[in-house]
Motif scaffolding. Structure first.
Motif, PDB file in Angstrom:
ATOM      1  N   UNK A 142       1.160  -1.084   0.121  1.00 20.50           N
ATOM      2  CA  UNK A 142      -0.229  -0.288  -0.336  1.00 20.50           C
ATOM      3  C   UNK A 142       0.672   1.020  -0.032  1.00 20.50           C
ATOM      4  N   UNK A 143       2.101   1.231   0.446  1.00 22.98           N
ATOM      5  CA  UNK A 143       3.245   2.550  -0.130  1.00 22.98           C
ATOM      6  C   UNK A 143       3.879   2.059  -0.813  1.00 22.98           C
ATOM      7  N   UNK A 144       4.904   2.880  -1.882  1.00 22.09           N
ATOM      8  CA  UNK A 144       5.355   2.947  -2.906  1.00 22.09           C
ATOM      9  C   UNK A 144       6.451   2.338  -1.890  1.00 22.09           C
ATOM     10  N   UNK A 169      12.340   4.475  -0.253  1.00 21.56           N
ATOM     11  CA  UNK A 169      13.021   4.421   1.982  1.00 21.56           C
ATOM     12  C   UNK A 169      12.207   5.241   2.588  1.00 21.56           C
ATOM     13  N   UNK A 170      12.311   6.674   1.678  1.00 20.62           N
ATOM     14  CA  UNK A 170      11.332   7.399   2.663  1.00 20.62           C
ATOM     15  C   UNK A 170       9.413   6.409   3.355  1.00 20.62           C
ATOM     16  N   UNK A 171       9.829   5.418   3.013  1.00 19.86           N
ATOM     17  CA  UNK A 171       8.173   5.677   3.954  1.00 19.86           C
ATOM     18  C   UNK A 171       8.955   3.924   4.638  1.00 19.86           C
ATOM     19  N   UNK A 172       8.891   4.127   5.658  1.00 20.50           N
ATOM     20  CA  UNK A 172       9.538   2.989   7.029  1.00 20.50           C
ATOM     21  C   UNK A 172       9.424   1.555   6.719  1.00 20.50           C
ATOM     22  N   UNK A 208      -3.585  -1.458  -3.364  1.00 18.15           N
ATOM     23  CA  UNK A 208      -2.375  -1.217  -3.710  1.00 18.15           C
ATOM     24  C   UNK A 208      -2.846   0.493  -4.723  1.00 18.15           C
ATOM     25  N   UNK A 209      -2.989   0.310  -4.748  1.00 21.54           N
ATOM     26  CA  UNK A 209      -4.136   1.170  -5.805  1.00 21.54           C
ATOM     27  C   UNK A 209      -3.355   2.918  -6.035  1.00 21.54           C
ATOM     28  N   UNK A 210      -2.724   3.060  -4.980  1.00 17.70           N
ATOM     29  CA  UNK A 210      -1.576   4.590  -5.176  1.00 17.70           C
ATOM     30  C   UNK A 210      -0.228   4.393  -4.792  1.00 17.70           C
ATOM     31  N   UNK A 211      -0.325   3.444  -5.003  1.00 16.02           N
ATOM     32  CA  UNK A 211       1.264   2.687  -5.055  1.00 16.02           C
ATOM     33  C   UNK A 211       1.852   2.070  -6.473  1.00 16.02           C
ATOM     34  N   UNK A 212       1.208   1.711  -7.284  1.00 20.23           N
ATOM     35  CA  UNK A 212       1.401   0.721  -7.935  1.00 20.23           C
ATOM     36  C   UNK A 212       2.400   2.142  -9.135  1.00 20.23           C
ATOM     37  N   UNK A 213       1.600   3.147  -9.838  1.00 21.16           N
ATOM     38  CA  UNK A 213       2.598   3.434 -10.935  1.00 21.16           C
ATOM     39  C   UNK A 213       3.514   4.307 -10.399  1.00 21.16           C
ATOM     40  N   UNK A 214       3.730   4.903  -8.965  1.00 21.49           N
ATOM     41  CA  UNK A 214       5.352   4.809  -8.374  1.00 21.49           C
ATOM     42  C   UNK A 214       6.483   3.881  -8.695  1.00 21.49           C
ATOM     43  N   UNK A 233      -8.471   3.013   2.620  1.00 19.66           N
ATOM     44  CA  UNK A 233      -7.199   2.947   3.045  1.00 19.66           C
ATOM     45  C   UNK A 233      -6.506   3.745   3.492  1.00 19.66           C
ATOM     46  N   UNK A 234      -6.480   4.917   3.042  1.00 19.13           N
ATOM     47  CA  UNK A 234      -6.110   6.464   3.272  1.00 19.13           C
ATOM     48  C   UNK A 234      -6.119   6.373   5.013  1.00 19.13           C
ATOM     49  N   UNK A 235      -7.573   6.194   5.045  1.00 21.05           N
ATOM     50  CA  UNK A 235      -7.425   6.500   6.282  1.00 21.05           C
ATOM     51  C   UNK A 235      -7.243   5.604   7.649  1.00 21.05           C
TER      52      UNK A 235
END
Length: 265
Positions: free
Chosen positions: A13-15, A18-21, A58-64, A139-141
């Motif tokens: 659910x995150x790219x 490294x900035x995502x722990x 994973x809707x918000x992470x695929x393209x990244x 999911x963001x919530x």
């Protein structure tokens, strides 16, 4: 010679940066492999092995992630989905958008999403899109309010199918949106039955979670009707399994789950 890296422990659910722990270790491993491998292949996941019927967020992470792989000179990407069952949430959407972005990472995610919903759900696109956006917002919530929430692909001690993540009111709201969408589809001038079937299949995840998490809150008659309806829609949507077990494929079939539910009536 190529190195294939399959980060099964990543939080998708995150790219994978490294900035995502939650993904720091995975991101570092990608960097390290890039330094020593002329040909790097990524094997990523768009499924949760433990909970097939929970929409995979994973809707918000695929393209990244695909842009990252391009930057890292990855030569091939395998994005594993549900190979042993149909009927999972937004299967057709994932196939369409993922394929388009793998071919051309410059394409706009929102435009692809708009195009898919208009073409696939036609007159009912508005209501199904409303359900889709509700899931994305939810999911963001969950990410913002639960430190332990990540969309892992495989972890026997961690499940997304938990009432603390999915309230009955939220799930029933989702179910009602899809009921409204199916009503619109049934009244469509073209492809009414095809569109209705697509929406009924999309409702399987929500109906499953309502029975699994809140079955005890329904009367015996209502629960029986829900189970019966789910069984019919599962057959229509080719939903055969609710989790993976290649060692014993029959252990987690939908038929087994439905029998478990009926024993509790």
């Amino acid at each position: 010679v190529a190195i294939r890296f399959a980060p099964i422990s990543a939080a998708y659910d995150y790219p994978l940066k490294k900035e995502y722990s939650a993904n720091y270790t995975v991101a570092k491993a990608i960097d390290d492999w890039q330094k020593v491998a002329d040909n790097l292949i990524m094997y990523i996941y768009q499924l949760n092995y433990m909970d097939y019927l929970v929409p995979f967020g994973d809707f918000s992470s695929l393209k990244e992630n695909l842009l990252l792989f391009k930057e890292k000179n990855v030569i091939d990407v395998m994005n594993q989905g549900y190979g042993d069952s149909g009927g999972t949430a937004f299967y057709a959407f994932r196939t369409y958008v993922g394929s388009k972005l793998m071919w051309d990472t410059s394409l706009d995610y929102q435009t692809l999403t708009d195009n898919f919903f208009k073409a696939y759900y036609k007159d009912a696109a508005g209501k199904v899109r409303e359900y889709f956006e509700l899931l994305r917002t939810h999911y963001a919530y969950l990410q913002a309010t639960n430190n332990d929430f990540n969309v892992y692909t495989s972890n026997n001690k961690y499940t997304l199918l938990d009432a603390k993540y999915w309230s009955k009111a939220f799930l029933e709201n989702c179910e009602n949106l899809l009921k409204d969408a199916e009503e619109i589809a049934r009244n469509s001038q073209t492809d009414a039955e095809k569109l209705s079937a697509r929406i009924r299949t999309e409702s399987l995840s929500i109906k499953y979670m309502l029975i699994e998490l809140y079955g005890s809150t329904y009367s015996r008659e209502e629960l029986k009707n829900r189970i019966d309806t789910f069984e019919v829609l599962a057959q229509e949507g080719n939903l055969t399994h609710y989790r993976e077990n290649f060692a014993n494929p029959e252990q987690y079939t939908i038929k087994v789950k439905i029998n478990e539910w009926r024993k509790q009536l």
